[in-house]
Design an enzyme around this catalytic site. Structure first.
Site, PDB file in Angstrom:
ATOM      1  N   GLU A 204       0.876  -1.175   0.000  1.00  0.00           N
ATOM      2  CA  GLU A 204       0.000   0.000   0.000  1.00  0.00           C
ATOM      3  C   GLU A 204       0.908   1.218   0.000  1.00  0.00           C
ATOM      4  OE1 GLU A 204      -3.365   0.090   0.023  1.00  0.00           O
ATOM      5  OE2 GLU A 204      -3.688  -2.080   0.133  1.00  0.00           O
TER       6      GLU A 204
ATOM      7  N   CYS B 211      -2.101   9.649   2.650  1.00  0.00           N
ATOM      8  CA  CYS B 211      -1.686   9.063   1.363  1.00  0.00           C
ATOM      9  C   CYS B 211      -2.669   9.361   0.248  1.00  0.00           C
ATOM     10  CB  CYS B 211      -1.496   7.558   1.507  1.00  0.00           C
ATOM     11  SG  CYS B 211      -2.973   6.715   2.067  1.00  0.00           S
TER      12      CYS B 211
HETATM   13  P1  NAD Z   1       8.325   4.381   5.088  1.00  0.00           P
HETATM   14  O1  NAD Z   1       8.342   3.559   3.857  1.00  0.00           O
HETATM   15  O2  NAD Z   1       9.480   5.249   5.383  1.00  0.00           O
HETATM   16  O3  NAD Z   1       8.131   3.460   6.386  1.00  0.00           O
HETATM   17  C1  NAD Z   1       7.134   2.474   6.459  1.00  0.00           C
HETATM   18  C2  NAD Z   1       7.609   1.347   7.353  1.00  0.00           C
HETATM   19  O4  NAD Z   1       8.738   0.723   6.762  1.00  0.00           O
HETATM   20  C3  NAD Z   1       8.035   1.792   8.747  1.00  0.00           C
HETATM   21  O5  NAD Z   1       7.491   0.879   9.680  1.00  0.00           O
HETATM   22  C4  NAD Z   1       9.535   1.737   8.709  1.00  0.00           C
HETATM   23  O6  NAD Z   1      10.093   1.368   9.951  1.00  0.00           O
HETATM   24  C5  NAD Z   1       9.820   0.666   7.676  1.00  0.00           C
HETATM   25  N1  NAD Z   1      11.034   0.934   6.909  1.00  0.00           N
HETATM   26  C6  NAD Z   1      11.429   2.125   6.400  1.00  0.00           C
HETATM   27  N2  NAD Z   1      12.593   1.985   5.723  1.00  0.00           N
HETATM   28  C7  NAD Z   1      12.933   0.683   5.805  1.00  0.00           C
HETATM   29  C8  NAD Z   1      14.036  -0.080   5.319  1.00  0.00           C
HETATM   30  N3  NAD Z   1      15.010   0.486   4.605  1.00  0.00           N
HETATM   31  N4  NAD Z   1      14.077  -1.385   5.606  1.00  0.00           N
HETATM   32  C9  NAD Z   1      13.097  -1.959   6.320  1.00  0.00           C
HETATM   33  N5  NAD Z   1      12.026  -1.281   6.805  1.00  0.00           N
HETATM   34  C10 NAD Z   1      11.951   0.027   6.559  1.00  0.00           C
HETATM   35  O7  NAD Z   1       6.965   5.219   4.976  1.00  0.00           O
HETATM   36  P2  NAD Z   1       6.448   6.356   5.926  1.00  0.00           P
HETATM   37  O8  NAD Z   1       7.342   7.539   5.780  1.00  0.00           O
HETATM   38  O9  NAD Z   1       6.164   5.835   7.281  1.00  0.00           O
HETATM   39  O10 NAD Z   1       5.040   6.668   5.223  1.00  0.00           O
HETATM   40  C11 NAD Z   1       4.931   7.545   4.146  1.00  0.00           C
HETATM   41  C12 NAD Z   1       4.627   6.842   2.853  1.00  0.00           C
HETATM   42  O11 NAD Z   1       3.622   5.882   3.032  1.00  0.00           O
HETATM   43  C13 NAD Z   1       4.102   7.789   1.805  1.00  0.00           C
HETATM   44  O12 NAD Z   1       4.660   7.484   0.550  1.00  0.00           O
HETATM   45  C14 NAD Z   1       2.620   7.510   1.795  1.00  0.00           C
HETATM   46  O13 NAD Z   1       1.973   7.838   0.592  1.00  0.00           O
HETATM   47  C15 NAD Z   1       2.594   6.054   2.055  1.00  0.00           C
HETATM   48  N6  NAD Z   1       1.311   5.676   2.622  1.00  0.00           N
HETATM   49  C16 NAD Z   1       0.477   4.885   1.898  1.00  0.00           C
HETATM   50  C17 NAD Z   1      -0.755   4.549   2.424  1.00  0.00           C
HETATM   51  C18 NAD Z   1      -1.714   3.648   1.699  1.00  0.00           C
HETATM   52  O14 NAD Z   1      -2.632   3.161   2.354  1.00  0.00           O
HETATM   53  N7  NAD Z   1      -1.567   3.402   0.412  1.00  0.00           N
HETATM   54  C19 NAD Z   1      -1.118   5.034   3.670  1.00  0.00           C
HETATM   55  C20 NAD Z   1      -0.234   5.831   4.365  1.00  0.00           C
HETATM   56  C21 NAD Z   1       0.983   6.140   3.849  1.00  0.00           C
END
Ligand code: NAD
Length: 469
Positions: A209, A243
């Site tokens: 997502e 998002c």
């Molecule tokens: P992110 O990808 O930075 O983090 C998400 C999760 O992944 C966190 O739990 C984090 O600890 C983990 N993570 C991050 N980098 C990692 C790595 N290198 N290795 C392993 N795990 C890792 O996202 P965010 O900043 O928390 O959220 C923002 C993004 O999420 C935006 O792009 C937004 O559009 C998207 N989003 C999508 C939805 C949806 O339902 N489609 C909803 C909310 C947010």
């Protein structure tokens, strides 16, 4: 504190015991989840206020109450949705009975983001439990108060059904080295690629997502004041960190000028003359995102708002008139900046949308049936909403998910149950009468005739079409 491996092992042991399969267990977990959200509402609301400055009402609408409703919806329909679905049996296989059943996958890993740190972890959890799985939850480290609240309460209410592993990249990396039966990830593209690569090692199916830029097109046939109110609400809820928020607005210049005026009015109506003093307006999650948003605003043209304060992480609702090539149009904004982008009309808007990655959502504000149809037929996006942003999430019958770079797979309601289940094909054919004797070797002319007419008919070759040369 238990280690990452121990948490996963516990979840696997509980799943392996078979206790999670009966309907009664699943309903009990959904009930416990709802009970937790009702009884611990205050603790969760306080955590969300601490992480993101979320107003209690917004927290109830978009997080706590949202998941409560999702769990209740699953509880209400689960028994019916789990009923085996018969499949018709072709003559060649008769007599036999064929059906499908939704079966649990096993142990599911749910990795959440920080922007709706409760909803985006617990709504997938509800679906995974309804499907009879056990779950390991990994909340975002960037919403630490919510993460701590989940780690405190989930094990108490969902003992054995769900484990919480707190932490950031190191803990997630460790989790991803372990084999799961499904990984459900919400977040950004960079981490999504890490998840997908790790999942490939174990051939684990993945739901992603993701986000991206969700456009809104507005034309002169709509009521601009009402459209502006809805767009401002969708964009500036949670300080723009949503998002499915409208990321930018496309409209002809003659629409953009009055729309900008209406947006300014709408912002004032939602958050008062000074959003810094509004309890209804959220805060930017951390310094890094605050600085990123400040740089985006400073490298474009601010026509309204722009006020900010690094200490309190307040960033006012801001309208921009970007020049082509401004950084703000090159990445998902994920904050309270709303670019107003002129186009010559709907065809140019559609061309611009199709030139970028397929959006998570596309919003069209128009009373013109041709325009609505043009967007429906000529674009692709996770969702398409007319005259309103974001509320498609609140319709449990609609699958929520992206397409292309905005994600793969979907959930909510029955779609969650299906995402977290395997639809197993089942066939039962009595040993008597032995109709298969007709297709066993040794082959004879009679068997060939039977197979060619009944079992695997050759059929007629299709007539060549006009473009088949
Ligand atoms: P992110 O990808 O930075 O983090 C998400 C999760 O992944 C966190 O739990 C984090 O600890 C983990 N993570 C991050 N980098 C990692 C790595 N290198 N290795 C392993 N795990 C890792 O996202 P965010 O900043 O928390 O959220 C923002 C993004 O999420 C935006 O792009 C937004 O559009 C998207 N989003 C999508 C939805 C949806 O339902 N489609 C909803 C909310 C947010």
């Amino acid at each position: 504190m238990q280690t990452v491996a121990a948490a996963v092992a516990r979840a696997r042991e509980v799943f392996g015991s078979g206790t999670t399969r009966p309907l009664a267990w699943r309903l009990e977990q959904l009930g416990s989840l709802r009970r937790m959200l009702v009884q611990r509402r205050r603790e969760f609301a306080e955590a969300l206020a601490s992480d993101l400055g979320k107003h209690e009402t917004e927290a109830q609408l978009t997080e706590i109450g949202f998941v409560t409703a999702e769990a209740a919806h699953l509880e209400k329909h689960l028994e019916a949705w789990l009923r085996p679905r018969p499949a018709s049996v072709p003559l060649a296989v008769q007599p036999a009975k064929a059906w499908t059943e939704l079966t649990p996958l096993g142990v599911v890993l749910v990795i959440g983001p920080w922007n709706y740190p409760l909803q985006l972890l617990l709504a997938p959890l509800a679906g995974a439990l309804a499907a009879g799985n056990t779950v390991v939850l990994k909340p975002s480290e960037h919403a630490p108060a919510t993460s701590a609240a989940l780690a405190r309460w989930v094990p108490e209410y969902l003992q054995g059904a769900a484990e919480v592993v707190e932490g950031g990249i190191p803990e997630t990396t460790e989790l991803l080295s372990i084999r799961f039966d499904h990984i459900f990830f919400t977040g950004g593209e960079v981490a999504a690629k890490v998840v997908l690569r790790a999942a490939a090692e174990h051939l684990t199916p993945v739901t992603l997502e993701l986000g991206g830029k969700s456009p809104a097109y507005v034309d002169a046939s709509t009521d601009l004041a009402k459209a502006a109110k809805r767009l401002a609400w969708g964009r500036f809820m949670n300080a723009g960190q949503t998002c499915v928020a409208p990321d930018y607005i496309l409209a002809t210049e003659d629409v953009l000028v009055p729309l900008e005026r209406e947006l300014v009015k709408a912002i004032g109506a939602l958050f008062g003359p000074d959003s810094a003093r509004s309890a209804c307006y959220g805060r930017i999650v951390n310094d890094r995102h605050f600085d990123r948003l400040a740089a985006l605003a400073d490298s474009s043209t601010v026509v309204h708002g722009g006020e900010r304060d690094a200490d309190s992480l307040h960033f006012a609702p801001t309208l921009l008139r970007p020049a082509p090539g401004d950084a703000v149009m090159g990445e998902e904004i994920f904050g309270p900046l709303l670019p107003l982008v002129p186009v010559s009309g709907r065809d140019e808007a559609i061309r611009m949308i199709n030139a970028g990655a397929k959006p998570l959502a596309l919003y069209v504000f128009s009373n013109d049936a041709d325009t609505r149809r043009a967007f429906a037929e000529q674009t692709s996006s996770g969702a398409l909403c007319f005259d309103v942003p974001a509320v498609h999430l609140m319709v449990p019958g609609l699958p929520f998910g992206g397409v292309g770079r905005s994600g793969m797979g979907a959930y909510h309601g029955e779609h969650s149950l299906r995402t977290f289940s395997h639809e197993r094909s089942t066939l039962a054919k009595p040993l008597w009468p032995e109709t298969l004797a007709l297709i066993y070797p040794p082959y004879t002319k009679t068997k060939h005739r039977i197979i060619s007419t009944l079992v695997a008919p050759a059929g007629k070759a299709p007539a060549p079409g006009p473009d088949r040369s």
